[in-house]
Design a protein around this motif. Structure first.
Motif, PDB file in Angstrom:
ATOM      1  N   ARG A 522       0.815  -1.216   0.000  1.00 22.37           N
ATOM      2  CA  ARG A 522       0.000   0.000   0.000  1.00 22.37           C
ATOM      3  C   ARG A 522       0.845   1.261   0.000  1.00 22.37           C
ATOM      4  NH1 ARG A 522      -5.246   0.116   3.573  1.00 22.37           N
ATOM      5  NH2 ARG A 522      -4.830   2.270   3.045  1.00 22.37           N
ATOM      6  N   ILE A 523       2.109   1.098   0.458  1.00 18.09           N
ATOM      7  CA  ILE A 523       2.961   2.280   0.487  1.00 18.09           C
ATOM      8  C   ILE A 523       3.461   2.562  -0.918  1.00 18.09           C
ATOM      9  CG2 ILE A 523       5.024   3.303   1.493  1.00 18.09           C
ATOM     10  CD1 ILE A 523       4.753   1.430   3.805  1.00 18.09           C
ATOM     11  N   GLU A 524       3.379   3.795  -1.274  1.00 25.94           N
ATOM     12  CA  GLU A 524       3.850   4.241  -2.576  1.00 25.94           C
ATOM     13  C   GLU A 524       5.340   3.967  -2.740  1.00 25.94           C
ATOM     14  OE1 GLU A 524       3.207   8.181  -4.664  1.00 25.94           O
ATOM     15  OE2 GLU A 524       3.152   8.538  -2.512  1.00 25.94           O
ATOM     16  N   PRO A 525       5.811   3.637  -3.942  1.00 25.42           N
ATOM     17  CA  PRO A 525       7.248   3.408  -4.147  1.00 25.42           C
ATOM     18  C   PRO A 525       8.099   4.618  -3.741  1.00 25.42           C
ATOM     19  CG  PRO A 525       6.012   2.776  -6.103  1.00 25.42           C
ATOM     20  CD  PRO A 525       5.030   3.333  -5.140  1.00 25.42           C
ATOM     21  N   LYS A 526       7.636   5.818  -4.060  1.00 26.73           N
ATOM     22  CA  LYS A 526       8.389   7.029  -3.703  1.00 26.73           C
ATOM     23  C   LYS A 526       8.616   7.107  -2.202  1.00 26.73           C
ATOM     24  CE  LYS A 526       7.395  10.734  -7.006  1.00 26.73           C
ATOM     25  NZ  LYS A 526       6.645  10.003  -8.012  1.00 26.73           N
ATOM     26  N   GLU A 527       7.528   6.827  -1.494  1.00 30.42           N
ATOM     27  CA  GLU A 527       7.555   6.885  -0.038  1.00 30.42           C
ATOM     28  C   GLU A 527       8.562   5.873   0.513  1.00 30.42           C
ATOM     29  OE1 GLU A 527       5.808   8.830   1.875  1.00 30.42           O
ATOM     30  OE2 GLU A 527       6.197   7.840   3.795  1.00 30.42           O
ATOM     31  N   LYS A 528       8.508   4.662  -0.048  1.00 28.12           N
ATOM     32  CA  LYS A 528       9.424   3.612   0.400  1.00 28.12           C
ATOM     33  C   LYS A 528      10.857   3.994   0.097  1.00 28.12           C
ATOM     34  CE  LYS A 528       7.579  -0.219  -1.371  1.00 28.12           C
ATOM     35  NZ  LYS A 528       7.423  -1.641  -1.694  1.00 28.12           N
ATOM     36  N   LEU A 529      11.047   4.574  -1.082  1.00 25.34           N
ATOM     37  CA  LEU A 529      12.390   4.956  -1.484  1.00 25.34           C
ATOM     38  C   LEU A 529      12.921   6.032  -0.532  1.00 25.34           C
ATOM     39  CD1 LEU A 529      14.715   4.767  -3.444  1.00 25.34           C
ATOM     40  CD2 LEU A 529      13.548   6.385  -4.936  1.00 25.34           C
ATOM     41  N   ALA A 530      12.057   7.008  -0.215  1.00 30.00           N
ATOM     42  CA  ALA A 530      12.482   8.083   0.688  1.00 30.00           C
ATOM     43  C   ALA A 530      12.894   7.506   2.035  1.00 30.00           C
ATOM     44  CB  ALA A 530      11.356   9.093   0.861  1.00 30.00           C
ATOM     45  N   LYS A 531      12.111   6.544   2.517  1.00 28.63           N
ATOM     46  CA  LYS A 531      12.421   5.938   3.809  1.00 28.63           C
ATOM     47  C   LYS A 531      13.727   5.158   3.761  1.00 28.63           C
ATOM     48  CE  LYS A 531       7.852   5.293   5.804  1.00 28.63           C
ATOM     49  NZ  LYS A 531       6.814   4.341   6.173  1.00 28.63           N
ATOM     50  N   SER A 532      13.882   4.355   2.706  1.00 30.37           N
ATOM     51  CA  SER A 532      15.091   3.540   2.611  1.00 30.37           C
ATOM     52  C   SER A 532      16.321   4.424   2.486  1.00 30.37           C
ATOM     53  CB  SER A 532      15.034   2.624   1.386  1.00 30.37           C
ATOM     54  OG  SER A 532      13.808   1.972   1.316  1.00 30.37           O
ATOM     55  N   PHE A 533      16.212   5.467   1.675  1.00 33.41           N
ATOM     56  CA  PHE A 533      17.329   6.383   1.509  1.00 33.41           C
ATOM     57  C   PHE A 533      17.684   7.019   2.855  1.00 33.41           C
ATOM     58  CE2 PHE A 533      18.281  10.988   1.008  1.00 33.41           C
ATOM     59  CZ  PHE A 533      19.597  10.869   0.580  1.00 33.41           C
ATOM     60  N   ALA A 534      16.646   7.517   3.562  1.00 26.51           N
ATOM     61  CA  ALA A 534      16.882   8.195   4.835  1.00 26.51           C
ATOM     62  C   ALA A 534      17.577   7.252   5.807  1.00 26.51           C
ATOM     63  CB  ALA A 534      15.560   8.688   5.415  1.00 26.51           C
ATOM     64  N   CYS A 535      17.093   6.020   5.853  1.00 31.03           N
ATOM     65  CA  CYS A 535      17.630   5.073   6.818  1.00 31.03           C
ATOM     66  C   CYS A 535      19.083   4.750   6.513  1.00 31.03           C
ATOM     67  CB  CYS A 535      16.769   3.819   6.793  1.00 31.03           C
ATOM     68  SG  CYS A 535      17.335   2.586   7.939  1.00 31.03           S
ATOM     69  N   LYS A 536      19.378   4.554   5.238  1.00 31.68           N
ATOM     70  CA  LYS A 536      20.718   4.086   4.886  1.00 31.68           C
ATOM     71  C   LYS A 536      21.749   5.207   4.808  1.00 31.68           C
ATOM     72  CE  LYS A 536      19.763  -0.056   5.134  1.00 31.68           C
ATOM     73  NZ  LYS A 536      20.239  -0.707   6.374  1.00 31.68           N
ATOM     74  N   ALA A 537      21.314   6.403   4.414  1.00 39.34           N
ATOM     75  CA  ALA A 537      22.288   7.484   4.266  1.00 39.34           C
ATOM     76  C   ALA A 537      22.525   8.227   5.579  1.00 39.34           C
ATOM     77  CB  ALA A 537      21.826   8.462   3.187  1.00 39.34           C
ATOM     78  N   ALA A 538      21.658   7.985   6.567  1.00 32.05           N
ATOM     79  CA  ALA A 538      21.774   8.745   7.825  1.00 32.05           C
ATOM     80  C   ALA A 538      22.996   8.322   8.625  1.00 32.05           C
ATOM     81  CB  ALA A 538      20.517   8.541   8.662  1.00 32.05           C
ATOM     82  N   ILE A 539      23.501   9.254   9.447  1.00 37.17           N
ATOM     83  CA  ILE A 539      24.575   8.885  10.360  1.00 37.17           C
ATOM     84  C   ILE A 539      24.049   7.794  11.286  1.00 37.17           C
ATOM     85  CG2 ILE A 539      25.926  11.015  10.430  1.00 37.17           C
ATOM     86  CD1 ILE A 539      24.210  11.845  12.821  1.00 37.17           C
ATOM     87  N   LYS A 540      24.957   6.970  11.775  1.00 39.22           N
ATOM     88  CA  LYS A 540      24.515   5.820  12.557  1.00 39.22           C
ATOM     89  C   LYS A 540      24.881   6.011  14.027  1.00 39.22           C
ATOM     90  CE  LYS A 540      24.269   2.938   8.690  1.00 39.22           C
ATOM     91  NZ  LYS A 540      24.352   4.080   7.798  1.00 39.22           N
ATOM     92  N   ALA A 541      24.279   5.184  14.843  1.00 40.09           N
ATOM     93  CA  ALA A 541      24.735   5.135  16.222  1.00 40.09           C
ATOM     94  C   ALA A 541      26.180   4.639  16.160  1.00 40.09           C
ATOM     95  CB  ALA A 541      23.879   4.166  17.012  1.00 40.09           C
ATOM     96  N   GLY A 542      27.063   5.300  16.897  1.00 44.27           N
ATOM     97  CA  GLY A 542      28.461   4.897  16.839  1.00 44.27           C
ATOM     98  C   GLY A 542      29.312   5.889  16.060  1.00 44.27           C
ATOM     99  N   ASP A 543      28.668   6.738  15.231  1.00 49.61           N
ATOM    100  CA  ASP A 543      29.429   7.750  14.494  1.00 49.61           C
ATOM    101  C   ASP A 543      29.742   8.926  15.413  1.00 49.61           C
ATOM    102  OD1 ASP A 543      29.158   6.225  12.252  1.00 49.61           O
ATOM    103  OD2 ASP A 543      27.602   7.451  11.301  1.00 49.61           O
ATOM    104  N   PRO A 544      31.005   9.238  15.603  1.00 42.51           N
ATOM    105  CA  PRO A 544      31.309  10.416  16.415  1.00 42.51           C
ATOM    106  C   PRO A 544      30.950  11.697  15.659  1.00 42.51           C
ATOM    107  CG  PRO A 544      33.333   9.385  15.622  1.00 42.51           C
ATOM    108  CD  PRO A 544      32.204   8.556  15.110  1.00 42.51           C
ATOM    109  N   LEU A 545      30.486  12.709  16.379  1.00 42.75           N
ATOM    110  CA  LEU A 545      30.089  13.963  15.737  1.00 42.75           C
ATOM    111  C   LEU A 545      30.821  15.130  16.390  1.00 42.75           C
ATOM    112  CD1 LEU A 545      26.195  13.538  15.613  1.00 42.75           C
ATOM    113  CD2 LEU A 545      27.834  13.155  13.768  1.00 42.75           C
ATOM    114  N   SER A 546      31.181  16.115  15.585  1.00 37.19           N
ATOM    115  CA  SER A 546      31.786  17.319  16.150  1.00 37.19           C
ATOM    116  C   SER A 546      30.673  18.235  16.644  1.00 37.19           C
ATOM    117  CB  SER A 546      32.596  18.035  15.079  1.00 37.19           C
ATOM    118  OG  SER A 546      31.700  18.609  14.140  1.00 37.19           O
ATOM    119  N   ASP A 547      31.059  19.219  17.451  1.00 37.90           N
ATOM    120  CA  ASP A 547      30.059  20.173  17.944  1.00 37.90           C
ATOM    121  C   ASP A 547      29.281  20.800  16.792  1.00 37.90           C
ATOM    122  OD1 ASP A 547      31.035  19.584  20.381  1.00 37.90           O
ATOM    123  OD2 ASP A 547      31.343  21.667  21.012  1.00 37.90           O
TER     124      ASP A 547
END
Ligand code: ADP
Ligand code: MG
Length: 588
Positions: A522-547
């Motif tokens: 039922r989920i639109e392909p665009k919607e799924k793509l946006a979610k998958s992209f967001a999940c995979k391209a996002a910084i992860k737990a464990g990535d150190p970040l600067s201020d």
């Protein structure tokens, strides 16, 4: 020749009709209250015994009836509310079918007392199983009182069909509650088995709601009102973090009538999309006003179903109003520390924090001490490089100014004016990227990062199909892809958020996550793509970040439409207020 078709005697016909209008005691209560409202009452009293099966008594201070009207009110199709077909096109009263009193009277023992205030004398009517026993003068003070005893006494099948007294009581309570919610201007008293259940004075809607749902819950509701040419919509929306499993607690009033309409409920859920965990439903109370000529309430005898002339425009209007109201809110859940957190909070959508973590976290000296030392180390090195000449004072102000920390390379703690905020770095970035992706699907022009060294990826035939299927959306997202032979693609460009070196892995991860989600057709392909992209391209737990990275992340997060949850419905941030902390440390 013998005649087999007979016209049913009126009393039998009424009994059959009663089955449609009066299914249970609550339906009788509903019809009687609606009559009182239609009679312009200011005050209505409802008294029931034994879940309404032995007694239902409704007393109002409305316009009352003349003797003539009182004598025919119990006839089937006797109504003062419509007279010609055109009236049916524009119904402004709750009743109009002229069936309720006839139906009730045909299956119970009724005593009605009524008087029009301007008349000297009132009328009493006694009727049992549909037969009038008595019509006499009466001294009733003004308004109407209808007592219904032993409902379904002469239809044993239906009487046996009734559920327990408690269940029938609940249904009656629901009816009274709905009236209370749609008519705050009415004074309402509800007594069940001699207990006063509700005693409500006329009041503004906010007050009425808090009398019914309690103060605490009411304070969490979001009020909104909107108006356009088509609809007027106002109401109260439950905050997503107070949503619950199951569909209880949803109220839709159409022109003050409680109605059930799947489509409109769906519009509301749609507006809450991504704010709620699967299976959770928000509390909402909606008041919708539409020109009565554009609505048909004569769809079902219970008058609870409605048909709209232009259902899809109304759907869209409701969706957009509610979406707008929700996104204008600060929906960050604040953490209420309770002594028994783990047992009182069980829903995953509600911030659930182990008490022990908090204990560690909220020992101010210790935590600041720890953070201080960790960051002092980093800082002192940095400072040495930057300038040897910074004096002690300046160092101290710099430390004071620090309002943001990363803990366990996973969470960001930020000081805000009235407390602290804890942000899940991955979920936050996911939310940001998800909204970026959605924007890119619609915006002009393409944001893409050209690759110095184009990457060649070998795909399985299945994955190649997916890439082909998603080709134009992937392009809009920022990928530049060329097909080479049957199952080879060359990636020339990627969305600017993708870290160098991860281009081909992320594309492949997006495809496989996209496949995983394939069941949710039922989920639109665009919607799924946006979610998958967001999940995979996002910084992860464990990535150190600067201020600076943290600051920019937070800034971007609070520029998103819904900073409160990640695209999968998990919380992104929690707030722990000073008030909560003060309470915790008994500083009151
Ligand atoms: P309907 O409400 O569809 O007209 P009912 O059978 O419920 O039909 O009521 C029949 C008529 O009796 C109403 O049209 C109204 O004129 C009169 N009536 C019923 N209840 C009341 C009341 N509480 N006060 C004044 N009039 C009433
Ligand atoms: Mg009626």
């Amino acid at each position: 020749m013998s005649q087999t078709i007979k016209i049913l005697p009126q009393s039998l016909a009424n009994k059959i009709a009663a089955g449609e209008v009066i299914q249970r005691p609550a339906s009788a209560v509903k019809e009687l209250i609606e009559n009182s409202i239609d009679a312009n009452s200011n005050s209505i009293q409802i008294i029931i015994k034994d879940g309404g099966s032995s007694l239902i008594h409704v007393i109002d201070d409305g316009r009352g009836m003349s003797k003539e009207d009182a004598s025919i009110a119990f006839h089937r199709h006797a109504t003062s509310k419509i007279s010609v077909y055109e009236d049916l096109e524009c119904i402004t009263t709750l009743g109009f079918r002229g069936e309720a009193l006839a139906s009730i009277a045909s299956v119970s023992q009724v005593e009605m007392r009524t008087r029009m205030k301007q008349l000297e004398i009132g009328t009493k009517v006694k009727i049992e199983g549909g037969s009038i026993l008595e019509i006499s003068d009466d001294t009733f003070p003004g308004g109407t009182s209808i007592q219904v005893r032993n409902l379904f006494y002469n239809t044993p099948a239906r009487r046996n069909f009734l559920k327990s007294i408690n269940t029938e009581y609940r249904h009656i309570y629901d009816v009274v509650e709905r009236v209370a919610l749609s008519y705050p201007e009415l004074s309402l008293k509800f007594i069940a088995n001699d207990d006063i259940i509700l005693n409500l004075r006329p009041s503004p809607i906010q007050e009425r709601i808090s009398e019914i749902f309690g103060n605490k819950l009411t304070q969490t509701l979001i009020y909104f009102e909107e108006k356009n040419e088509l609809i007027e919509l106002s109401g109260f929306l439950g905050r997503p973090d107070y949503s619950r499993k199951g569909k209880a607690q949803q109220y839709l009033f159409l022109n003050k009538r409680f109605v059930v309409n799947r489509n409109l409920s769906h519009a509301v859920y749609q507006a809450y999309e991504h704010l709620l965990e699967k299976g959770n439903f928000p509390l909402f109370i909606l008041y919708l006003s539409i020109d009565p000529r554009k609505v048909d309430v004569n769809v079902h005898p219970s008058k609870m179903e409605v048909k709209f002339e232009n259902e899809s425009s109304i759907y869209r209007a409701v969706l957009s109003v509610i979406r707008k109201s929700l996104s204008s809110q600060n929906l960050i859940p604040s953490v209420q520390i309770e002594d028994n957190i783990s047992s009182t909070r069980s829903k995953a959508s509600t911030p659930n924090i182990e008490q022990t973590d908090w204990k560690q976290l909220i020992q101010p000296d210790k935590i600041i001490g720890q953070m201080g030392s960790k960051f002092e180390d980093e800082r002192s090195i940095k400072l040495k490089f930057e300038s040897e000449a910074i004096n002690q004072m300046e160092i101290e102000t710099q430390i004071e100014k620090k309002t943001i920390w990363q803990v366990h390379n996973k969470y960001i703690i930020k000081i805000v004016s009235d407390g602290i905020m804890i942000i899940d770095q991955h979920a936050a970035h996911e939310r940001i990227l998800y909204e970026k992706a959605r924007a890119r699907f619609t915006q002009e022009g393409k944001e893409s990062q050209q690759l110095l060294f184009p990457q060649t990826i070998q795909l399985s035939p299945g994955d190649t199909t997916i890439v082909k299927q998603l080709y134009s959306d992937l392009e809009r997202l920022g990928f530049t892809i060329k097909f080479f032979g049957n199952s080879t693609v060359i990636v020339d460009g990627v969305p600017p958020e993708i870290k160098p070196g991860e281009e081909s892995t992320i594309l492949q991860e997006i495809i496989s996550l996209f496949k995983e989600d394939e069941q949710q057709i039922r989920i639109e392909p665009k919607e799924k793509l946006a979610k998958s992209f967001a999940c995979k391209a996002a910084i992860k737990a464990g990535d150190p970040l600067s201020d600076n990275e943290m600051k920019s992340l937070i800034e971007q997060l609070f520029n998103t439409e819904i900073p409160y949850v990640c695209p999968h419905g998990r919380p992104v941030s929690l707030k722990l207020s000073l008030t909560e902390l003060d309470k915790r440390f008994s500083r009151t």
